[in-house]
Enzyme design. Structure first.
Site, PDB file in Angstrom:
ATOM      1  N   MET A   1      62.039  37.546  25.808  1.00 45.38           N
ATOM      2  CA  MET A   1      60.928  36.847  25.161  1.00 45.38           C
ATOM      3  C   MET A   1      60.686  37.396  23.762  1.00 45.38           C
ATOM      4  O   MET A   1      60.704  38.588  23.549  1.00 45.38           O
ATOM      5  CB  MET A   1      59.659  37.045  25.989  1.00 45.38           C
ATOM      6  N   CYS A   2      60.516  36.506  22.838  1.00 45.51           N
ATOM      7  CA  CYS A   2      60.095  36.860  21.493  1.00 45.51           C
ATOM      8  C   CYS A   2      59.149  35.756  21.050  1.00 45.51           C
ATOM      9  O   CYS A   2      59.063  34.723  21.693  1.00 45.51           O
ATOM     10  CB  CYS A   2      61.280  36.874  20.521  1.00 45.51           C
TER      11      CYS A   2
END
Lengths: 321, 238
Positions: A1-2
């Protein structure tokens, strides 16, 4: 996740809020990526024959020595330089009008002299600021709240593929005024990197997202339009990605064929904002729930030109008459 | 979005509480025997009304983030806005009505109950569905009903590419166009009984089954066991 976010202004009255609005847009996305953050901001401050160059080092860098060396080197290239100290770095404005400044040669010479130094980015409009840790710290360190400009992209990183440090933070750059922020993983990284290096790309980190930036630059070097290059990318880069790439006059959003990573687009007459999650858009100072809000489809490429709108151009024409 | 002034009954203002506090408050109000609660200012927040086990009606006045109503044993939820990823994930029983559109993975792995989306649904709607009924008034994105195992999807609009890829069981009805079917999915003639069921399922949501040209999709049951000679049937999904 970013977390990724982008901002494009069509109304010049909004320019002064670029830094503060982009930072408030990525602020809620810190939960998606607490490791590091960064922004690439675009403004048209230098003249046609100049470029901006941002150098990053650390607190133990002998800055006076660096500055002297830079002035010497660039004088030898007949390219006068203006050095402005910034926290843990220097912001250079180099005059190319009569000089023979070569960026690759310059980087090589710089690296052999001061291995701890890193060229964060160069271009006529682009300035990249990135750092490990919180967005608030980045903002305070570089006073980004006051940054005025036309467009920008930002990132909050949760590291999966390489080390957590400033150099491995997004945005990544591969050429003048080209910046990229990416959410996802590149599955064919090693093969891609091998191919791009054979074509002359100079990788500076071990991060897979950097390969996307080099790939796009390579496509542009082939004479392809940004649009054609990005459609080709959908076939050539394997993995999961939703990324934003910015150039001096364009911002593009690309989503992979699986639609594996999120993005929400917000469009009004005055601006376009893109964020990984809807809730981030609520931080826009002028958030209008009646604006066009949509998600890009799988394999969709969106490109926005950062040009004055038809309305503004028409108004200007009227004034000129 | 409903105006704050028009809301009645017990209100919980999300802007003043952490997500954990909101969900705990919902649980407390349910044990107190309340019939209806409205959450105001959800502001696209994740994990609202998760892990519920109550018949109390929960209304959310605005758009929500990820996993809304997920992991619930029993729920009666209405959302007046759009949803983020995975609304109603792993729902066991009850009903979730979404008056906006839902992003990716709507109703993922839901085992029971009904999830009705009156807007569109994004990619992978009904992924790995395990028994729930999913109704979408608009379109669904690519790879919807991927690896569906049981249950029913009723899509009034169009379906994106690779619908029902690697489906095990269950049935899918599509009123609009199907971009393409995934591996091991096939069309089946729709029966009078199916139409009856469709009318019954869609009626409560104000939808008339007979205004749509429904097609039925089920599992072709060719790929339950891998046999090398079936290799060509394993379509490359992408």
């Amino acid at each position: 996740m970013c977390g990724i976010a982008g901002l494009i202004y069509y109304n010049s009255a909004l320019y002064d809020s670029l830094g503060s609005t982009l930072l408030s847009l990525i602020q809620p996305l810190e939960t998606r990526g607490p490791d590091s953050c960064g922004v690439a901001l675009y403004s048209g401050q230098v003249t046609a024959a100049q470029i901006k160059l941002l150098l990053h080092g650390n607190s133990s860098t002998p800055w006076l020595q660096v500055q002297q060396w830079l002035e010497q080197q660039l004088a030898a290239m007949n390219s006068p330089v203006d050095c402005q100290p910034i926290p843990e770095g220097l912001r250079l404005v180099i005059d190319l009008a009569n000089g023979n400044f070569d960026p690759a040669q310059f980087k090589q010479a710089l690296h052999s002299q001061f291995p701890m130094l890193h060229v964060v980015g160069m271009g006529q409009a682009m300035e990249i600021y990135k750092e490990t840790g919180a967005i608030e710290l980045l903002n305070r360190k570089y006073s980004l709240n006051h940054f005025s400009g036309t467009h920008g992209i930002g990132h909050t990183r949760m590291a999966t593929e390489s080390v957590v440090d400033t150099h491995h933070s997004h945005p990544f750059t591969s050429s003048y005024d080209l910046a990229l922020v990416h959410n996802g993983q590149v599955s064919n990284y090693y093969k891609l990197r091998f191919q791009l290096e054979r074509m002359g790309a100079m990788f500076e980190t071990q991060n897979d997202s950097e390969a996307i930036a080099h790939y796009i630059h390579y496509q542009l070097l082939q004479g392809k339009s940004l649009e054609a290059g990005l459609y080709q990318l959908l076939d050539d880069i394997d993995g999961t990605y939703t990324f934003l790439v910015a150039t001096r006059d364009k911002v593009a959003l690309v989503r992979d064929k699986f639609a594996a990573k999120p993005a929400v687009i917000y469009e009004t007459e005055d601006m376009v904002a893109i964020a990984s999650e809807y809730r981030a858009l609520l931080n826009l100072p002028s958030f209008d729930s009646n604006a066009t809000i949509r998600e890009p489809s799988a394999g969709e490429v969106n490109i926005w030109s950062v040009l004055p709108t038809v309305k503004e151009t028409a108004e200007r024409t009227l004034v000129n008459r | 979005m409903t105006e704050q002034g028009m809301l009645t009954g017990t209100l919980v203002d999300c802007s003043k509480l952490t997500t954990r506090e909101i969900n705990q408050q919902l649980r407390t109000l349910a044990t107190e025997g309340l019939e209806q609660v409205t959450l105001t200012n959800p502001a696209g927040r994740h994990n609202l009304a998760v892990g519920m086990d109550t018949c109390m009606k929960i209304q959310i006045a605005g758009p929500v983030g990820y996993y809304c109503g997920g992991l619930s044993e029993q729920i009666h939820l209405e959302i007046d806005g759009n949803c983020g990823w995975s609304v109603g994930e792993n729902l066991m029983a009850g009903q979730i009505l979404i008056r906006g559109s839902a992003s990716a993975n709507a109703a993922a792995t839901a085992r029971g109950g009904t999830i009705c989306i009156l807007g569109h649904a994004g990619p992978r709607a009904g992924i790995s569905l395990k028994g729930a009924t999913v109704i979408v008034k608009g379109n669904v994105g690519p790879s919807s009903a991927f690896m569906m195992q049981q249950g029913r999807m009723i899509i009034c609009g169009d379906a994106g590419a690779n619908l029902a890829d690697s489906i095990y069981q269950g049935e899918i009805f599509v009123g609009g166009r199907v971009a393409s079917l995934g591996a091991d999915a096939r069309y089946e003639p729709i029966t009078g009984q199916d139409w009856q069921m469709l009318a019954q399922e869609l009626g409560p949501f104000g939808l008339d089954a007979h205004t749509y040209n429904f097609k039925k999709i089920v599992c072709a049951e060719q790929l339950y066991h891998f046999k090398p000679r079936d290799f060509s049937k394993w379509k490359d999904a992408y």
